[in-house]
Design a protein around this motif. Structure first.
Motif, PDB file in Angstrom:
ATOM      1  N   LEU A 329       0.834  -1.204   0.000  1.00 50.12           N
ATOM      2  CA  LEU A 329       0.000   0.000   0.000  1.00 50.12           C
ATOM      3  C   LEU A 329       0.867   1.253   0.000  1.00 50.12           C
ATOM      4  O   LEU A 329       0.606   2.217  -0.749  1.00 50.12           O
ATOM      5  N   LEU A 330       1.913   1.258   0.803  1.00 45.33           N
ATOM      6  CA  LEU A 330       2.813   2.409   0.869  1.00 45.33           C
ATOM      7  C   LEU A 330       3.556   2.607  -0.450  1.00 45.33           C
ATOM      8  O   LEU A 330       3.796   3.740  -0.878  1.00 45.33           O
ATOM      9  N   GLN A 331       3.908   1.515  -1.110  1.00 43.25           N
ATOM     10  CA  GLN A 331       4.572   1.635  -2.403  1.00 43.25           C
ATOM     11  C   GLN A 331       3.639   2.225  -3.463  1.00 43.25           C
ATOM     12  O   GLN A 331       4.065   3.007  -4.311  1.00 43.25           O
ATOM     13  N   VAL A 332       2.361   1.833  -3.406  1.00 44.88           N
ATOM     14  CA  VAL A 332       1.380   2.408  -4.336  1.00 44.88           C
ATOM     15  C   VAL A 332       1.225   3.900  -4.066  1.00 44.88           C
ATOM     16  O   VAL A 332       1.178   4.717  -5.000  1.00 44.88           O
ATOM     17  N   LEU A 333       1.156   4.277  -2.797  1.00 48.55           N
ATOM     18  CA  LEU A 333       1.051   5.700  -2.447  1.00 48.55           C
ATOM     19  C   LEU A 333       2.296   6.462  -2.895  1.00 48.55           C
ATOM     20  O   LEU A 333       2.207   7.592  -3.382  1.00 48.55           O
ATOM     21  N   PHE A 334       3.458   5.839  -2.746  1.00 49.71           N
ATOM     22  CA  PHE A 334       4.704   6.471  -3.177  1.00 49.71           C
ATOM     23  C   PHE A 334       4.690   6.726  -4.686  1.00 49.71           C
ATOM     24  O   PHE A 334       5.202   7.742  -5.166  1.00 49.71           O
ATOM     25  N   ALA A 335       4.088   5.794  -5.434  1.00 50.58           N
ATOM     26  CA  ALA A 335       4.036   5.948  -6.886  1.00 50.58           C
ATOM     27  C   ALA A 335       3.043   7.019  -7.328  1.00 50.58           C
ATOM     28  O   ALA A 335       3.198   7.597  -8.409  1.00 50.58           O
ATOM     29  N   THR A 336       2.046   7.313  -6.486  1.00 48.15           N
ATOM     30  CA  THR A 336       0.996   8.257  -6.903  1.00 48.15           C
ATOM     31  C   THR A 336       1.171   9.650  -6.305  1.00 48.15           C
ATOM     32  O   THR A 336       0.746  10.639  -6.912  1.00 48.15           O
TER      33      THR A 336
END
Length: 450
Positions: A329-336
């Motif tokens: 989830l944190l990686q997805v947030l980092f990408a967005t």
């Protein structure tokens, strides 16, 4: 395993040992040190402290590769693909160092590691810091770093794991590593951010740290010669061949190896390419980019220290799945979310939830195998993890070379998802009973002693 009459690392950690005589041996007459009382040894507290300092230095070397990648690439006009060779030579050197560990111990004892490991660190620091005219010479320096890391990491981890309070000893070592890993990117980034700061100056700092490491380790382990090592580890040496033949026949070994290859590769890819990504995609300064790397390592340190209690309550298998999902989830947030400050916070939180993922794998593996196979199995899968730490960051670099730096944020999501799938498969395995241990060609159990 130490002899029952040897009051050394099987005694309570950080407690002074009373005088005892070292057990007699057929080699005793060949070494005057063999008759010295155990009280003549450097205290266990000092040896633990020296090993912790060695792990601080290990953390400094490991965590700053990503910080050094952009300036080295600029210095030598490297493409992302050629810069990725840094990630290949380090783990190759590590595996080489780990491979020769046993022979060095048998020939020189622990003091042989105390000398060779820091000397390799020192030679590597000088070689890289001198910014030689060609990049292949820099790669030689990183290979020397990896070899030194393999010597001290494998040796001190195995030594701590043989103690009566192994969890405490191992925790102290990895805590020291986290201190170095969290400090390194911040200090290196700050040095390069100042006016006229050059990347090679950081390796002068590492050279100084390596000299101190050499002095501290040699003093602390000056009495730990080959004879003392052979006496204490006689049983382990006798049965190590049987352990090796047994572990390679077990599904748990290969499933855990696949997991560690994927996880260590993911962790190394993130830490190795993060600074480059922040500078080129998020357009941050070198200082802010290094803060994101420090935040990642600092988060890992805190996660390993604090999430253990929660893991014990909910179970290591379930807990690790939850940590993986939070990390994804944190990686997805980092990408967005592209704001630099938010990116640093997200990386710190990512490190927090990734912190327990490696230790959890060790816990599950040791729970699946008989006790006599633990040391050999952990050493084997950890070495394969280093292979992942070489191949996956190199592969990410190749993809970045073809598709651009922006692909990094999506590539690490895919790698983390693969590691999660492998974890689920690995954690579903059932423990191996002692009677299930693979047997040798003579029909006897491959190994029945630790």
């Amino acid at each position: 395993m130490a002899s029952p009459t040897t009051p050394n690392e099987t005694s309570p950690l950080l407690q002074h040992h009373p005088p005892h005589s070292i057990p007699s041996s057929h080699d005793a007459s060949q070494d005057p040190n063999a008759s010295k009382p155990d009280a003549d040894r450097t205290s266990l507290t000092l040896r633990i402290a020296a090993a912790m300092f060695s792990f601080v230095v290990l953390g400094l070397f490991t965590s700053t590769i990503g910080v050094m990648l952009p300036p080295i690439s600029k210095q030598y006009h490297l493409s992302d693909l050629f810069a990725s060779f840094i990630f290949l030579v380090g783990p190759v050197g590590y595996v080489s160092g780990a491979y020769f560990n046993s022979a060095i111990h048998s020939t020189f004892g622990q003091r042989g590691i105390a000398f060779l490991g820091p000397v390799l660190h020192l030679l590597a620091s000088v070689a890289i810091g001198a910014h030689p005219p060609s990049f292949p010479l820099v790669l030689v320096g990183f290979a020397l770093v990896g070899t030194g890391n393999g010597l001290v990491d494998g040796s001190w981890c195995a030594w701590a794991g043989s103690m009566e309070r192994a969890n405490l000893a191992s925790g102290l070592l990895h805590g020291a590593f986290s201190v170095g890993a969290a400090t390194g990117p911040f200090v290196a980034g700050s040095m390069m951010a100042k006016e006229n700061g050059e990347w090679c100056e950081w390796y002068y700092v590492l050279a100084t740290a390596s000299v101190l490491e050499l002095a501290v380790l040699l003093f602390a382990f000056r009495h730990e010669n080959a004879l003392r090592y052979r006496q204490e580890k006689h049983a382990e040496v006798t049965h190590s061949k049987g352990c090796t033949s047994a572990i390679v026949k077990l599904p748990a070994t290969w499933m855990s190896a696949a997991y560690f290859l994927a996880y260590v590769g993911t962790e190394t890819a993130i830490s190795g390419w993060l600074v480059t990504f922040m500078m080129r995609s998020r357009h941050t300064s070198a200082y802010l980019a290094s803060l994101s790397s420090s935040g990642l390592w600092a988060g890992m340190a805190v996660g390993r220290l604090t999430l253990g209690y929660i893991t014990d309550r909910i179970g290591v298998r379930r807990g690790t799945v939850i940590y993986f999902l939070c990390a994804l989830l944190l990686q997805v947030l980092f990408a967005t979310v592209r704001t630099p400050v938010v990116s640093i916070v997200l990386m710190t939180l990512l490190g927090f939830f990734m912190g327990p993922l490696f230790p959890s794998g060790i816990v599950v593996l040791t729970g699946l195998l008989p006790g006599e196979l633990h040391v050999a199995a952990v050493s084997f899968v950890a070495s394969l993890g280093q292979v992942g730490g070489a191949l996956l960051p190199f592969a990410v670099g190749a993809v970045i070379q073809g598709l651009g730096i922006g692909v990094f944020q999506y590539a690490v999501i895919v790698l983390a998802a693969v590691a999660l799938i492998l974890w689920i498969a690995f954690a579903r395995l059932r423990p191996i009973a002692i009677t299930d241990t693979p047997r040798g060609d003579d029909g006897e159990a491959a190994d029945t002693e630790g």
